[in-house]
Motif scaffolding. Structure first.
Motif, PDB file in Angstrom:
ATOM      1  N   TYR A  47     -41.572  -7.484  96.126  1.00  0.00           N
ATOM      2  CA  TYR A  47     -41.040  -7.933  97.416  1.00  0.00           C
ATOM      3  C   TYR A  47     -40.275  -9.241  97.311  1.00  0.00           C
ATOM      4  N   SER A  48     -40.457 -10.006  96.217  1.00  0.00           N
ATOM      5  CA  SER A  48     -39.727 -11.269  96.062  1.00  0.00           C
ATOM      6  C   SER A  48     -38.280 -11.049  95.635  1.00  0.00           C
ATOM      7  N   LYS A  49     -37.942  -9.836  95.207  1.00  0.00           N
ATOM      8  CA  LYS A  49     -36.610  -9.582  94.644  1.00  0.00           C
ATOM      9  C   LYS A  49     -35.542  -9.302  95.699  1.00  0.00           C
ATOM     10  N   GLY A  50     -35.933  -9.132  96.945  1.00  0.00           N
ATOM     11  CA  GLY A  50     -34.938  -8.949  98.001  1.00  0.00           C
ATOM     12  C   GLY A  50     -34.212  -7.625  97.957  1.00  0.00           C
ATOM     13  N   ILE A  51     -34.879  -6.560  97.510  1.00  0.00           N
ATOM     14  CA  ILE A  51     -34.205  -5.264  97.364  1.00  0.00           C
ATOM     15  C   ILE A  51     -33.829  -4.648  98.713  1.00  0.00           C
ATOM     16  N   PRO A  52     -34.703  -4.619  99.709  1.00  0.00           N
ATOM     17  CA  PRO A  52     -34.281  -4.063 101.013  1.00  0.00           C
ATOM     18  C   PRO A  52     -33.100  -4.826 101.615  1.00  0.00           C
ATOM     19  N   GLU A  53     -33.115  -6.144 101.478  1.00  0.00           N
ATOM     20  CA  GLU A  53     -32.008  -6.958 102.008  1.00  0.00           C
ATOM     21  C   GLU A  53     -30.702  -6.648 101.265  1.00  0.00           C
ATOM     22  N   ARG A  54     -30.824  -6.387  99.977  1.00  0.00           N
ATOM     23  CA  ARG A  54     -29.657  -6.044  99.155  1.00  0.00           C
ATOM     24  C   ARG A  54     -29.064  -4.710  99.592  1.00  0.00           C
ATOM     25  N   LEU A  55     -29.918  -3.768  99.872  1.00  0.00           N
ATOM     26  CA  LEU A  55     -29.448  -2.449 100.335  1.00  0.00           C
ATOM     27  C   LEU A  55     -28.751  -2.563 101.686  1.00  0.00           C
ATOM     28  N   GLU A  56     -29.290  -3.390 102.563  1.00  0.00           N
ATOM     29  CA  GLU A  56     -28.659  -3.584 103.865  1.00  0.00           C
ATOM     30  C   GLU A  56     -27.270  -4.210 103.706  1.00  0.00           C
ATOM     31  N   ALA A  57     -27.142  -5.154 102.767  1.00  0.00           N
ATOM     32  CA  ALA A  57     -25.839  -5.784 102.525  1.00  0.00           C
ATOM     33  C   ALA A  57     -24.837  -4.757 101.992  1.00  0.00           C
ATOM     34  N   PHE A  58     -25.277  -3.869 101.129  1.00  0.00           N
ATOM     35  CA  PHE A  58     -24.385  -2.835 100.591  1.00  0.00           C
ATOM     36  C   PHE A  58     -23.967  -1.858 101.691  1.00  0.00           C
ATOM     37  N   ARG A  59     -24.900  -1.520 102.564  1.00  0.00           N
ATOM     38  CA  ARG A  59     -24.567  -0.656 103.698  1.00  0.00           C
ATOM     39  C   ARG A  59     -23.504  -1.313 104.572  1.00  0.00           C
ATOM     40  N   LEU A  60     -23.666  -2.610 104.808  1.00  0.00           N
ATOM     41  CA  LEU A  60     -22.716  -3.342 105.643  1.00  0.00           C
ATOM     42  C   LEU A  60     -21.344  -3.400 104.974  1.00  0.00           C
ATOM     43  N   LEU A  61     -21.326  -3.491 103.637  1.00  0.00           N
ATOM     44  CA  LEU A  61     -20.054  -3.486 102.895  1.00  0.00           C
ATOM     45  C   LEU A  61     -19.295  -2.180 103.160  1.00  0.00           C
ATOM     46  N   LEU A  62     -20.012  -1.071 103.067  1.00  0.00           N
ATOM     47  CA  LEU A  62     -19.362   0.228 103.271  1.00  0.00           C
ATOM     48  C   LEU A  62     -18.873   0.388 104.706  1.00  0.00           C
ATOM     49  N   GLU A  63     -19.605  -0.240 105.631  1.00  0.00           N
ATOM     50  CA  GLU A  63     -19.212  -0.147 107.032  1.00  0.00           C
ATOM     51  C   GLU A  63     -17.992  -1.006 107.332  1.00  0.00           C
ATOM     52  N   GLU A  64     -17.970  -2.233 106.794  1.00  0.00           N
ATOM     53  CA  GLU A  64     -16.875  -3.156 107.096  1.00  0.00           C
ATOM     54  C   GLU A  64     -15.645  -2.929 106.228  1.00  0.00           C
ATOM     55  N   ALA A 108     -20.924  -2.924  83.651  1.00  0.00           N
ATOM     56  CA  ALA A 108     -20.922  -3.189  85.091  1.00  0.00           C
ATOM     57  C   ALA A 108     -19.838  -4.179  85.504  1.00  0.00           C
ATOM     58  N   ASP A 109     -19.162  -3.877  86.607  1.00  0.00           N
ATOM     59  CA  ASP A 109     -18.126  -4.769  87.144  1.00  0.00           C
ATOM     60  C   ASP A 109     -18.744  -5.914  87.927  1.00  0.00           C
ATOM     61  N   ILE A 110     -19.870  -5.628  88.551  1.00  0.00           N
ATOM     62  CA  ILE A 110     -20.560  -6.664  89.338  1.00  0.00           C
ATOM     63  C   ILE A 110     -22.056  -6.570  89.051  1.00  0.00           C
ATOM     64  N   MET A 111     -22.672  -7.728  88.862  1.00  0.00           N
ATOM     65  CA  MET A 111     -24.130  -7.792  88.731  1.00  0.00           C
ATOM     66  C   MET A 111     -24.660  -8.428  90.005  1.00  0.00           C
ATOM     67  N   LEU A 112     -25.511  -7.691  90.712  1.00  0.00           N
ATOM     68  CA  LEU A 112     -26.019  -8.151  92.001  1.00  0.00           C
ATOM     69  C   LEU A 112     -27.469  -8.630  91.820  1.00  0.00           C
ATOM     70  N   VAL A 113     -27.666  -9.943  91.843  1.00  0.00           N
ATOM     71  CA  VAL A 113     -28.991 -10.542  91.645  1.00  0.00           C
ATOM     72  C   VAL A 113     -29.308 -11.368  92.889  1.00  0.00           C
ATOM     73  N   THR A 114     -30.115 -10.802  93.778  1.00  0.00           N
ATOM     74  CA  THR A 114     -30.300 -11.439  95.092  1.00  0.00           C
ATOM     75  C   THR A 114     -31.779 -11.616  95.472  1.00  0.00           C
ATOM     76  N   PRO A 163     -29.578 -14.766 100.162  1.00  0.00           N
ATOM     77  CA  PRO A 163     -30.002 -13.365 100.219  1.00  0.00           C
ATOM     78  C   PRO A 163     -30.439 -12.908 101.609  1.00  0.00           C
ATOM     79  N   ASN A 164     -30.718 -13.860 102.480  1.00  0.00           N
ATOM     80  CA  ASN A 164     -31.111 -13.512 103.846  1.00  0.00           C
ATOM     81  C   ASN A 164     -29.910 -13.325 104.770  1.00  0.00           C
ATOM     82  N   ASN A 165     -28.723 -13.598 104.248  1.00  0.00           N
ATOM     83  CA  ASN A 165     -27.492 -13.481 105.038  1.00  0.00           C
ATOM     84  C   ASN A 165     -26.675 -12.318 104.485  1.00  0.00           C
ATOM     85  N   ALA A 166     -26.810 -11.154 105.094  1.00  0.00           N
ATOM     86  CA  ALA A 166     -26.139  -9.953 104.585  1.00  0.00           C
ATOM     87  C   ALA A 166     -24.627 -10.133 104.533  1.00  0.00           C
ATOM     88  N   LYS A 167     -24.074 -10.844 105.507  1.00  0.00           N
ATOM     89  CA  LYS A 167     -22.619 -11.029 105.540  1.00  0.00           C
ATOM     90  C   LYS A 167     -22.127 -11.860 104.354  1.00  0.00           C
TER      91      LYS A 167
END
Length: 752
Positions: free
Chosen positions: A278-295, A364-370, A414-418
């Motif tokens: 839970y310290s790795k911020g995986i759910p928050e990371r998934l939400e940010a990726f979802r927002l990327l696809l939406e925006e 990998a083109d991007i490494m996402l560590v959040t 990591p708490n700011n999806a935007k």
């Protein structure tokens, strides 16, 4: 049993023991810690840890087999039962400390049985360390499983040099104070000589907790505890940089890279590799990726997130719930944005071989560590180390310790999806030139700050600290013997002793009743004064009334209030001072601080006023003392008085009243060829400086820290022991008679 001069302690050994087909098998680990420890320059080193198999399942013969086999590999096992592993490791270490230290206080739990098991297991490891260590060994303890261990080892083997490294964050005081056993854990850690953290913020949090919970201040990352200096500093851990570079040239990684190129083609790959936590911020990371696809719908079909979650603590409910949440979120995003030909997220709940992980890093083109909170995070460093010809961008959480060493990474909250979405968009738009420029700068740094150099740097500081601890300090056995010989062969002797903190341990009140001398102190002083041609002087900040009542019946010279009053031949003499005219306005200021500071009090003497704050909450006390000192200094500017800060006090007295003047007078009045002077604080440094050039004088500081004294002992009990050694054996056995004149209240204190 063989003894070793370098001892490493961690929860797990670098060799694991398991049972397969009824036989014991041994499997070596290739982790970063094992690499660091193997690079240490020590011929005789041993590694203590749990071998990974429950003690309940082993026969006596199997235990002995494990001991013998691990000894060949430089290891010493500590056997733990399944219940101990459950309560100490899965319980207190990972159900209490881990979540709290990562700021997930809502997840932490505090059952008493966890704490009891933690104490028992730390005790077992302390016994093991005592068993295999030489008397002057260097011991390096690893991580949060052993916060009590430095102190426990110190109790068993005081001569060892002990280091401790915390591989997870040390939380802020407001979080740490939530632990029921907070003070016990701090005291345990302070058994070490050097305490290491990944970043300076963690070291400061630790020092802040020591100040606010234990009332121990620090200076330049160092604090004094039980007569020793303890250093807390940052030692950012690195990776085995050469290992990752070499892996790129192996056949397995080249084949994996070729397959990745064919699979993803021109599609941009965003990589995420974490242990499921839970310290790795995986759910928050998934939400940010979802927002990327939406925006940014233009990325649909052109980018893919490959998320590898390494299984961890699968039997723990919180981790099971986290896994379910992640898998449901992945399914929802893939169902919403995916097509027949393309799925936005590829999720793998498994560990991958090292050769494949390096290939993924390289491709990998991007490494996402959040992470929401992470002590260091080596994945970020591993990614950068694995980049050679192809570019890439690192997106890194500002909550990871690694961010301090990798400023070229794209930093996000990591708490700011935007902010994560913006960083991914920036990384996808970044030119190849800028990508490689950033990577090159980080690679140069990582190639130097390796895990091998991390281990060497820590052990070097541990060695230096050990040398410094012994430079002025503890009287060696040879020095003690020489001192005793000099005392016994001297024709005339002068013993000058401070009282509080020197003969008597500090008490939490200025009341003379609480600090009255014990029978042991009186016995020692009587034995000294019974010797012919021996003068004993007590030079203290206490009032003459206190000293007179304490030492009734003992023929000692007394100097009260730092020398404002002196008693020779049972007659008191007072200095001339105009201090009384300043008392009213000084008292008015101190009264104001007493009313504002719960637990503080004023002690009024004939020639001094003292503000005591030993019973004030440490953080408040520290601030109030600074404020009071500043206000009094401004108020009394130009006056012939000094404002001094001592141990839990702010004291105002005439400038010319000092213990140094008393010592000069004593050495003139009582000519001696043996002078011993002992004290513990800043007022006693005046005495030590006066005697620096006197070849007949031996000066001893009680406690640690910078001093003009030639020697030191750790605490009052050690000084009393030395004074007892100086006497003929028969004299220290005699109990002094207690005079009838002593008031009843003090008599009760004497008999305690």
């Amino acid at each position: 049993m063989s003894k070793f001069s370098t001892v490493i302690i961690s929860n797990r050994l670098p060799v694991s023991v398991a049972r397969k087909d009824g036989k014991l098998v041994y499997e070596a680990s290739s982790g970063g810690l094992a690499t660091a420890m193997s690079s240490l320059e020590a011929d005789d080193k041993i590694w203590i840890g749990w071998p990974g198999i429950d003690a309940d399942t082993l026969s006596d013969d199997e235990r002995q087999e494990i001991i013998d086999e691990l000894k060949k590999q430089g290891c010493f096992p500590v056997f733990l039962t399944a219940k101990e592993v459950e309560l100490y490791y899965e319980g207190y270490a990972n159900d209490t400390l881990w979540p709290l230290f990562h700021y997930f206080q809502n997840v932490a739990s505090y059952p008493l049985e966890y704490w009891e098991a933690y104490q028992v297991v730390n005790g077992k490891f302390a016994d093991a360390a005592a068993e295999v260590s030489t008397h002057d060994a260097r011991v390096w303890i690893q991580d949060y499983h052993f916060l009590l261990l430095p102190g426990l080892i110190r109790e068993r083997s005081p001569g060892l040099t002990i280091g401790f490294f915390l591989h997870i964050p040390f939380p802020s005081f407001e979080i740490f104070r939530m632990l029921p056993q907070r003070k016990e854990l701090l005291a345990g850690l302070l058994g070490a000589d050097v305490i290491g953290f990944h970043v300076y913020d963690y070291a400061q949090h630790f020092l802040d907790s020591c100040r606010r919970l234990l009332g121990i201040p620090s200076s330049n990352g160092t604090l004094e505890y039980e007569g020793r200096m303890v250093k807390a500093s940052a030692y950012p851990i690195g990776i085995d940089y050469a290992k990752f570079r070499a892996q790129l040239d192996t056949r397995e990684t080249k084949a994996a890279l070729k397959q990745l190129d064919e699979s993803y083609g021109k599609q941009k790959l965003i990589l995420s590799v974490d242990r499921l936590d839970y310290s790795k911020g995986i759910p928050e990371r998934l939400e940010a990726f979802r927002l990327l696809l939406e925006e940014y719908p233009e990325y649909l079909g052109k980018v893919k997130l490959l998320m590898i979650a390494v299984p961890s603590r699968t039997g723990v409910k919180a981790y099971q719930e986290l896994r379910n949440e992640i898998e449901m979120t992945v399914s929802r995003i893939n169902g919403t944005y995916g097509t027949v030909e393309w799925a936005p997220i590829s999720y793998q709940f498994q560990n991958r071989p090292f050769s494949e992980i390096v290939a993924l890093y390289a491709h990998a083109d991007i490494m996402l560590v959040t992470p929401i909170r992470d002590g260091m995070n080596l994945v970020a460093k591993e990614y950068v180390a694995s980049k050679r010809r192809k570019g890439g961008a690192l997106i890194l959480s500002e909550m990871a310790g690694a961010i301090d060493e990798m400023p070229e990474a794209l930093s996000i909250n990591p708490n700011n999806a935007k902010s994560v979405v913006s960083a991914i968009h920036e990384a996808l738009s970044m030119s190849m030139h800028e990508q490689k420029q950033r990577l090159t700068a980080m690679q140069k740094r990582l190639s130097v700050v390796t895990v091998q150099n991390w281990g060497k740097e820590f052990m070097y500081d541990l060695e230096v600290t050990s040398t410094q601890q012994g430079s002025i300090k503890q009287l060696s056995l040879t020095q003690r013997q020489r001192l005793v010989t000099r005392y016994r062969t001297a024709s005339k002797r002068l013993i000058i002793l401070d009282y509080d903190g020197t003969l008597r341990s500090f008490v939490k009140t200025p009341s003379p009743l609480a600090a009255a001398p014990t029978l042991r102190i009186r016995r020692v002083l009587k034995a000294l004064t019974d010797q012919p041609n021996t003068t004993v002087a007590i030079v203290s900040g206490r009032t003459r009334r206190a000293l007179s009542s304490w030492f009734v019946g003992l023929p000692v010279v007394l100097a009260a209030e730092h020398g404002a009053w002196k008693r020779y031949d049972r007659k008191w003499h007072e200095v001339e001072s105009e201090f009384k005219k300043d008392k009213k306005r000084i008292r008015a200021v101190m009264d104001k601080y007493v009313s504002r500071t719960h637990g503080s009090e004023i002690e009024e003497k004939d020639h001094a006023l003292v503000w005591h704050y030993v019973n004030v909450e440490p953080d408040v006390a520290y601030k109030r003392a600074m404020e009071l000192h500043h206000e009094l200094t401004e108020l009394l500017a130009g006056e012939d008085v000094t404002v001094n800060e001592g141990r839990n006090i702010v004291e105002v007295k005439p400038s010319f009243v000092a213990k140094s003047n008393v010592v000069r007078e004593l050495t003139q009045r009582y000519k001696a060829d043996f002078v011993l002077c002992a004290g513990d604080d800043y007022t006693d440094e005046d005495m030590f400086r006066v005697l620096q050039d006197d070849p007949s004088a031996l000066t001893i500081k009680v406690g640690s820290g910078d001093t003009a004294a030639r020697h030191s002992v750790g605490k009052p009990a050690e000084l009393l022991g030395l004074l007892e050694e100086m006497q003929p054996p028969s004299s220290t056995l005699l109990l002094p008679s207690v005079p009838k004149k002593i008031p009843r209240k003090i008599l009760r204190w004497l008999r305690k």
